[in-house]
Write a protein that holds these residues in place. Structure first.
Motif, PDB file in Angstrom:
ATOM      1  N   THR A  20      -1.988   9.445  -7.295  1.00  0.00           N
ATOM      2  CA  THR A  20      -0.446   8.529  -8.427  1.00  0.00           C
ATOM      3  C   THR A  20      -1.070   7.315  -9.483  1.00  0.00           C
ATOM      4  O   THR A  20      -0.216   6.769  -9.989  1.00  0.00           O
ATOM      5  CB  THR A  20       0.787   7.449  -7.146  1.00  0.00           C
ATOM      6  N   MET A  21      -1.830   8.158  -9.886  1.00  0.00           N
ATOM      7  CA  MET A  21      -2.665   6.652 -10.502  1.00  0.00           C
ATOM      8  C   MET A  21      -1.651   7.139 -11.930  1.00  0.00           C
ATOM      9  O   MET A  21      -1.356   6.084 -12.765  1.00  0.00           O
ATOM     10  CB  MET A  21      -3.630   7.937 -10.956  1.00  0.00           C
ATOM     11  N   THR A  22      -1.235   7.946 -12.589  1.00  0.00           N
ATOM     12  CA  THR A  22      -0.034   7.919 -13.397  1.00  0.00           C
ATOM     13  C   THR A  22       1.629   7.073 -13.310  1.00  0.00           C
ATOM     14  O   THR A  22       2.060   6.377 -14.450  1.00  0.00           O
ATOM     15  CB  THR A  22       0.631   9.369 -13.623  1.00  0.00           C
ATOM     16  N   PHE A  23       1.674   7.216 -11.544  1.00  0.00           N
ATOM     17  CA  PHE A  23       2.588   6.339 -11.437  1.00  0.00           C
ATOM     18  C   PHE A  23       2.552   4.734 -12.244  1.00  0.00           C
ATOM     19  O   PHE A  23       2.103   3.639 -12.174  1.00  0.00           O
ATOM     20  CB  PHE A  23       2.741   5.781 -10.207  1.00  0.00           C
ATOM     21  N   GLY A  24       3.536   4.047 -12.989  1.00  0.00           N
ATOM     22  CA  GLY A  24       3.975   3.289 -13.818  1.00  0.00           C
ATOM     23  C   GLY A  24       3.158   2.979 -14.660  1.00  0.00           C
ATOM     24  O   GLY A  24       2.895   2.142 -15.908  1.00  0.00           O
ATOM     25  N   TYR A  53      -4.076   0.578  -9.983  1.00  0.00           N
ATOM     26  CA  TYR A  53      -3.161   2.189 -10.514  1.00  0.00           C
ATOM     27  C   TYR A  53      -1.828   0.946 -11.398  1.00  0.00           C
ATOM     28  O   TYR A  53      -1.397   0.575 -10.865  1.00  0.00           O
ATOM     29  CB  TYR A  53      -2.575   2.627  -9.591  1.00  0.00           C
ATOM     30  N   ALA A  54      -2.037   0.711 -12.601  1.00  0.00           N
ATOM     31  CA  ALA A  54      -0.958   0.052 -13.923  1.00  0.00           C
ATOM     32  C   ALA A  54      -1.110  -0.831 -12.989  1.00  0.00           C
ATOM     33  O   ALA A  54       0.483  -1.759 -12.926  1.00  0.00           O
ATOM     34  CB  ALA A  54      -0.175   1.164 -13.729  1.00  0.00           C
ATOM     35  N   GLY A  55      -1.935  -1.812 -12.540  1.00  0.00           N
ATOM     36  CA  GLY A  55      -2.244  -3.291 -12.004  1.00  0.00           C
ATOM     37  C   GLY A  55      -0.670  -3.314 -10.655  1.00  0.00           C
ATOM     38  O   GLY A  55      -0.650  -4.425 -10.968  1.00  0.00           O
ATOM     39  N   GLY A  56      -1.239  -2.730 -10.075  1.00  0.00           N
ATOM     40  CA  GLY A  56       0.139  -2.931  -8.555  1.00  0.00           C
ATOM     41  C   GLY A  56       1.452  -2.516  -9.141  1.00  0.00           C
ATOM     42  O   GLY A  56       2.300  -1.784  -7.304  1.00  0.00           O
ATOM     43  N   VAL A  57       1.221  -1.534 -10.009  1.00  0.00           N
ATOM     44  CA  VAL A  57       2.802  -0.748 -10.352  1.00  0.00           C
ATOM     45  C   VAL A  57       2.782   0.339  -9.810  1.00  0.00           C
ATOM     46  O   VAL A  57       4.069   0.797  -8.810  1.00  0.00           O
ATOM     47  CB  VAL A  57       3.079  -0.209 -11.572  1.00  0.00           C
ATOM     48  N   VAL A  62       5.284   3.317  -4.994  1.00  0.00           N
ATOM     49  CA  VAL A  62       5.617   4.290  -3.481  1.00  0.00           C
ATOM     50  C   VAL A  62       6.393   3.040  -2.222  1.00  0.00           C
ATOM     51  O   VAL A  62       6.812   4.171  -1.888  1.00  0.00           O
ATOM     52  CB  VAL A  62       3.826   4.674  -3.433  1.00  0.00           C
ATOM     53  N   GLY A  63       5.963   2.436  -2.556  1.00  0.00           N
ATOM     54  CA  GLY A  63       6.508   1.139  -1.715  1.00  0.00           C
ATOM     55  C   GLY A  63       8.343   1.267  -1.802  1.00  0.00           C
ATOM     56  O   GLY A  63       8.607   1.077  -1.048  1.00  0.00           O
ATOM     57  N   ARG A 114       2.386  -5.449   1.182  1.00  0.00           N
ATOM     58  CA  ARG A 114       3.101  -6.066   0.559  1.00  0.00           C
ATOM     59  C   ARG A 114       3.833  -5.166  -0.193  1.00  0.00           C
ATOM     60  O   ARG A 114       4.915  -4.960  -0.291  1.00  0.00           O
ATOM     61  CB  ARG A 114       3.105  -7.370   0.386  1.00  0.00           C
ATOM     62  N   ARG A 115       2.781  -4.664  -1.640  1.00  0.00           N
ATOM     63  CA  ARG A 115       3.172  -3.750  -2.810  1.00  0.00           C
ATOM     64  C   ARG A 115       4.236  -2.435  -2.127  1.00  0.00           C
ATOM     65  O   ARG A 115       5.163  -2.138  -1.919  1.00  0.00           O
ATOM     66  CB  ARG A 115       2.803  -3.517  -3.829  1.00  0.00           C
ATOM     67  N   LEU A 116       3.840  -1.605  -1.198  1.00  0.00           N
ATOM     68  CA  LEU A 116       3.563  -0.208  -0.561  1.00  0.00           C
ATOM     69  C   LEU A 116       4.937  -0.650   1.308  1.00  0.00           C
ATOM     70  O   LEU A 116       5.310   0.071   0.610  1.00  0.00           O
ATOM     71  CB  LEU A 116       2.714  -0.338  -0.153  1.00  0.00           C
ATOM     72  N   GLY A 117       4.893  -2.129   1.043  1.00  0.00           N
ATOM     73  CA  GLY A 117       6.605  -2.193   2.280  1.00  0.00           C
ATOM     74  C   GLY A 117       5.986  -1.352   3.522  1.00  0.00           C
ATOM     75  O   GLY A 117       6.984  -1.193   4.730  1.00  0.00           O
TER      76      GLY A 117
END
Length: 348
Positions: A20-24, A53-57, A62-63, A114-117
């Motif tokens: 998922t490195m491209t996400f965000g 990846y994208a600073g957490g975005v 994904v979350g 937290r970010r992934l929920g």
């Protein structure tokens, strides 16, 4: 899609993983959701993220996708992320904002959850070696995460052979949780991984999670000998980024031997070069899952076809021969061959 265990653990994953490195960054939220849906529809289960990846975005996307899908879908997902590098506001200026210390990893893991929920991760990976933190502190910290129910398995990424062995041996000496996987760059253009990392992983029962299976696009047929990249490629759209590395690889004759061999096998099988390159990795017995990365769903669909492509012995041999890493000499040349082929006197 085939399924394999994560190294010596009992956790089962699809042998192709969605990176998922491209996400965000290069892929927006809608495109990322489409990739995740497409991946699961094809039988994929293993999703690889990282807090950097994208600073957490990427983790946030994904979350959000997990939260928007029904439980019977998300329960199939085997989720992994990584911690080590600065991530989030102010991390770059915080002396403790990176590394494998108890302080940083505890904060990094909690932020990722937290970010992934989610309440727990199936696999948590150290994203790289940390020369400042004692390995004893890192493995004890990771073991405490397992005991607290925050993670289920431990993995390594971007380590050398001796670093991998130190993690394993330290965990064994302390009688605590050790790694079950190692994520390294491995493809037909980067086979130096086989000098020490692959045998060290095999010796200790760790599963390999190869990243960059297409060698930055080289093994997909995007680039041509002695021509400047153009069009819908990372270098074509941003020619100032990575051109020095491109020039070095372009000048290496073996690069084109590998590309030519790959193209020959692909044409013979009616497959794309990318599919054959991924199929070569799937055929390596130490591999648990090959990490796919795509900017678009179309690219992902093409590479997912590799799940059903099994290469013949002659095809694998042709690719092995063209991509032989050909070490200089000591310690990986003749001495290494002698170590692998010792014969007992009087024996056969």
């Amino acid at each position: 899609m085939d399924y394999r265990t994560l190294g010596c653990s009992g956790t089962v994953v699809s042998d192709l993983a969605l990176g998922t490195m491209t996400f965000g960054a290069e892929t927006d939220r809608d495109g990322a959701f489409e990739q995740l849906d497409t991946f699961l529809a094809a039988g994929g289960t293993f999703v690889d993220v990282a807090d950097v990846y994208a600073g957490g975005v990427s983790e946030e996307i994904v979350g959000a996708w997990l939260a928007a899908r029904p439980a019977d879908v998300t329960e199939r997902v085997v989720l992994t992320t990584k911690g080590r590098f600065p991530s989030g506001p102010g991390a770059d200026t915080d002396p403790n904002g990176q590394g494998l210390s108890r302080r940083h990893l505890t904060r990094a893991l909690d932020a990722s959850l937290r970010r992934l929920g989610v309440e727990a991760l199936d696999l948590y990976q150290t994203h790289a070696w940390d020369p400042l933190t004692p390995v004893e502190e890192t493995v004890a910290t990771l073991d405490s995460f397992v005991r607290a129910g925050k993670i289920h398995q431990v993995g390594l990424s971007n380590v050398t052979g001796w670093q991998l062995q130190k993690f394993v041996s330290t965990a064994e000496a302390l009688g605590i949780t050790g790694p079950v996987t190692v994520q390294s760059q491995w493809n037909l253009l980067v086979r130096q991984t086989e000098f020490e990392i692959v045998p060290a992983a095999e010796e200790n029962g760790l599963g390999l999670l190869p990243w960059s299976p297409l060698g930055g696009g080289w093994l997909s047929g995007k680039y041509r000998r002695d021509s400047t990249p153009t069009g819908a490629t990372r270098l074509g759209e941003n020619p100032d980024r990575g051109m020095e590395a491109y020039a070095g690889r372009n000048a290496a004759e073996q690069t084109w031997q590998v590309v030519d061999a790959l193209q020959t096998v692909a044409e013979g099988r009616g497959a794309s070069m990318a599919q054959v390159a991924i199929a070569w990795l799937r055929a390596q017995p130490q591999v648990s899952s090959v990490i796919l990365g795509a900017r678009t769903t179309g690219q992902l669909r093409d590479t997912l076809v590799a799940a059903d492509l099994d290469l013949t012995v002659s095809e694998l041999t042709a690719l092995d021969t063209a991509s032989d890493p050909r070490p200089a000499d000591y310690p990986y040349g003749v001495p290494a061959v002698q170590q692998r082929s010792r014969k007992i006197a009087g024996g056969r």
